[in-house]
Design an enzyme around this catalytic site. Structure first.
Site, PDB file in Angstrom:
ATOM      1  N   THR A  83     -75.307  26.399 -93.139  1.00 38.98           N
ATOM      2  CA  THR A  83     -76.527  26.490 -92.336  1.00 38.98           C
ATOM      3  C   THR A  83     -76.256  27.109 -90.979  1.00 38.98           C
ATOM      4  O   THR A  83     -76.973  28.002 -90.533  1.00 38.98           O
ATOM      5  CB  THR A  83     -77.143  25.086 -92.151  1.00 38.98           C
ATOM      6  OG1 THR A  83     -77.609  24.614 -93.416  1.00 38.98           O
ATOM      7  CG2 THR A  83     -78.304  25.115 -91.166  1.00 38.98           C
ATOM      8  N   LYS A 130     -79.417  31.557 -81.877  1.00 43.29           N
ATOM      9  CA  LYS A 130     -78.914  32.002 -80.566  1.00 43.29           C
ATOM     10  C   LYS A 130     -79.104  33.505 -80.389  1.00 43.29           C
ATOM     11  O   LYS A 130     -79.370  33.982 -79.283  1.00 43.29           O
ATOM     12  CB  LYS A 130     -77.428  31.673 -80.402  1.00 43.29           C
ATOM     13  CG  LYS A 130     -77.046  30.223 -80.165  1.00 43.29           C
ATOM     14  CD  LYS A 130     -78.191  29.269 -79.958  1.00 43.29           C
ATOM     15  CE  LYS A 130     -77.886  27.877 -80.445  1.00 43.29           C
ATOM     16  NZ  LYS A 130     -78.795  27.391 -81.466  1.00 43.29           N
ATOM     17  N   GLU A 177     -86.049  25.189 -79.189  1.00 46.32           N
ATOM     18  CA  GLU A 177     -85.364  26.478 -79.129  1.00 46.32           C
ATOM     19  C   GLU A 177     -86.212  27.577 -79.766  1.00 46.32           C
ATOM     20  O   GLU A 177     -86.442  28.640 -79.167  1.00 46.32           O
ATOM     21  CB  GLU A 177     -84.002  26.390 -79.828  1.00 46.32           C
ATOM     22  CG  GLU A 177     -82.966  25.588 -79.056  1.00 46.32           C
ATOM     23  CD  GLU A 177     -81.615  25.512 -79.747  1.00 46.32           C
ATOM     24  OE1 GLU A 177     -80.712  24.888 -79.170  1.00 46.32           O
ATOM     25  OE2 GLU A 177     -81.459  26.049 -80.864  1.00 46.32           O
ATOM     26  N   HIS A 199     -66.270  29.921 -55.898  1.00 38.04           N
ATOM     27  CA  HIS A 199     -67.565  30.171 -55.267  1.00 38.04           C
ATOM     28  C   HIS A 199     -67.859  31.668 -55.283  1.00 38.04           C
ATOM     29  O   HIS A 199     -66.972  32.466 -54.980  1.00 38.04           O
ATOM     30  CB  HIS A 199     -67.541  29.671 -53.818  1.00 38.04           C
ATOM     31  CG  HIS A 199     -68.776  30.037 -53.047  1.00 38.04           C
ATOM     32  ND1 HIS A 199     -69.970  29.365 -53.204  1.00 38.04           N
ATOM     33  CD2 HIS A 199     -68.993  31.019 -52.126  1.00 38.04           C
ATOM     34  CE1 HIS A 199     -70.870  29.920 -52.406  1.00 38.04           C
ATOM     35  NE2 HIS A 199     -70.308  30.921 -51.738  1.00 38.04           N
TER      36      HIS A 199
END
Length: 466
Positions: A41, A51, A187, A444
């Site tokens: 699946t 996705k 989704e 950062h």
């Protein structure tokens, strides 16, 4: 008749990973798959194709909503080419499943195409292009799951559909009604909402993504309502009827009043059920419980000592990565090793945008257990990286033991949280405290800084940027 050290029935993430690990450990291995492609699946009609469509629709959504602000001018009208979108999705699936074919060959695993069923505890009949039988000292059941349904709903797979059909529609729905506000429904709902459909979600529980931390549900609900989703919680669906190209869904709200929803498509997304149809488990003496799950012990061993089961077909969350861990676990047990799985540390993810991810205990679970805990939370909007990318929705929340500071749960919603949750899993695997994460340098500007800041917030309320 060919004989093997181990035979696996089912080639989803659990099955094919189990086969690879068994082969790596020196076992003569066979895998049996009833469909013409490997991957189950997840690779064929689940994780991977969904996705692909989420990413394609996200690009379209960005193009129509954000490109101009980013200084990107596209002459003419931006249009959806659904046929190409579905075609690209299929190309991704084909590439991925062919990769599994390669891995089977690389690891010298024999692949049988056909329906595998037990003749007895050591023999499997395979009915495919030809009928044959193999023998195996050990057998792993990895047959996965199928979409569940409500008993009164007749799926016609045209207008009243499951996730399988939703991945290959030939038109964008005008109004898609989704029964179920869990991962799969949300989704796929977001895919078609981005492409222009009106989307109505009808959920029985009092919130969407009800199995996750309530704070995540509240935040995702806020984001979806801002995107003009119609979300109806505490609604019990009682009938679904098709009239021509129209689908009519009737439900009772929490006041007991009947509510009617009309659309051109209805996606039934009420979870999944273990799939053992045609397995003939009784011929091997394997126990299956009243929920349709194969019963296993702590070693994932059934009541028949040489037969094991993994993934969606047994108890626990129906997650591809859970199945993979269990596949490796069983292979290593068969090799005489002593592997371990901590089910509390298997993360859950919703691949909407913003993404939602969670690991460990929720606040509701900690309260119910009477555990004293502290909370550190940091909003994504306070990050420079989030503002730069225009992804400012969401937060990271860390729950830590009030006395020891050990991290008990991490819950996040925001950009790239599906990837960020791995940091939390690593930390919890090594029993890290909130202060441990707070003291680690995070690059950062990144989304990951939100994890550090949430840890600081849990450590004497020391967050720096709020």
């Amino acid at each position: 008749m060919k004989s093997y050290d181990v035979a696996i029935i089912g080639s989803g993430p659990g099955g094919y990973v189990a086969a690879i690990r068994c082969a790596q450990l020196g076992m003569k291995t066979a895998i049996i798959e009833k469909y013409s492609t490997l991957g189950g699946t997840c690779l064929n009609v689940g994780c991977i194709p969904s996705k692909a469509l989420l990413d394609s629709s996200h690009h379209y959504d960005d193009a129509i909503k954000h490109f101009e602000e980013h200084g990107i001018d596209i002459p003419g009208e931006i249009k959806v080419n659904l046929k190409q979108m579905i075609s690209r999705k299929q190309a991704v699936v084909d590439q991925t499943t062919s990769g599994i074919d390669f891995l089977m060959k690389k690891n010298k695993i024999d692949v049988y195409e056909g329906m595998g069923s037990f003749k007895d505890a050591t023999h499997i009949k395979i009915e495919g292009k030809e009928s044959l039988e193999i023998e195996a000292k050990n057998i792993i059941i990895a047959t996965g799951s199928k979409p569940a349904n409500l008993p009164f709903i007749k799926l016609d797979k045209e207008r009243i559909i499951t996730s399988t059909e939703a991945l290959k529609l030939k038109e964008i729905p005008k109004h898609m009604i989704i029964i179920g506000g869990g991962v799969i429904g949300l989704e796929l709902g977001q895919v078609y909402k981005r492409l222009g459909a009106e989307v109505t979600v009808v959920e029985y529980m009092d919130r969407i993504i009800p199995s996750m931390d309530a704070g995540l549900s509240k935040e995702l609900n806020k984001v979806f309502k801002k995107a003009k989703f119609n979300i109806n919680v505490s609604h019990k669906v009682k009938s679904v009827e098709r009239k021509g190209d129209e689908v009519i869904v009737k439900a009772d709200n929490k006041k007991g009043e009947e509510v009617e929803f009309k659309g051109d498509y209805c996606l039934v997304s009420v979870g999944r059920r273990p799939y053992t149809d045609g397995l003939n488990a009784e011929a091997a003496g394997v126990n299956i419980n009243d929920r349709g799950q194969v019963e296993v012990n702590g070693h994932l061993q059934t009541n028949v000592k040489n037969i094991y089961a993994i993934g969606d077909v047994i108890k626990g969350a129906m997650l591809a990565h859970k199945a993979e861990e269990e596949g490796v676990f069983v292979a290593e047990v068969l090799a005489g090793q002593k592997p371990h799985i901590d089910y509390n540390l298997i993360p859950g993810v919703v691949y909407t945008w913003p993404e939602v991810a969670s690991v460990g205990k929720t606040e509701e679970e900690l309260k119910e257990a009477g555990t004293e805990y502290k909370t550190g939370q940091f909003p994504m909007r306070a990050l420079g990286r989030s503002r730069a990318s225009m992804d400012t929705d969401g937060f990271v929340k860390i729950l830590a033991d009030k006395k020891t500071d050990e991290i008990l749960g991490v819950h996040m919603i925001g950009a790239r949280c599906a990837d960020l949750i791995a940091e939390a899993v690593v930390a919890m695997e090594y029993k890290a405290s909130a202060e441990d994460i707070a003291r680690m340098s995070h690059a950062h500007p990144t989304y990951a800084e939100a994890v550090k800041e949430a840890a600081l917030a849990a450590t004497e309320d020391r967050a720096l940027h709020v």
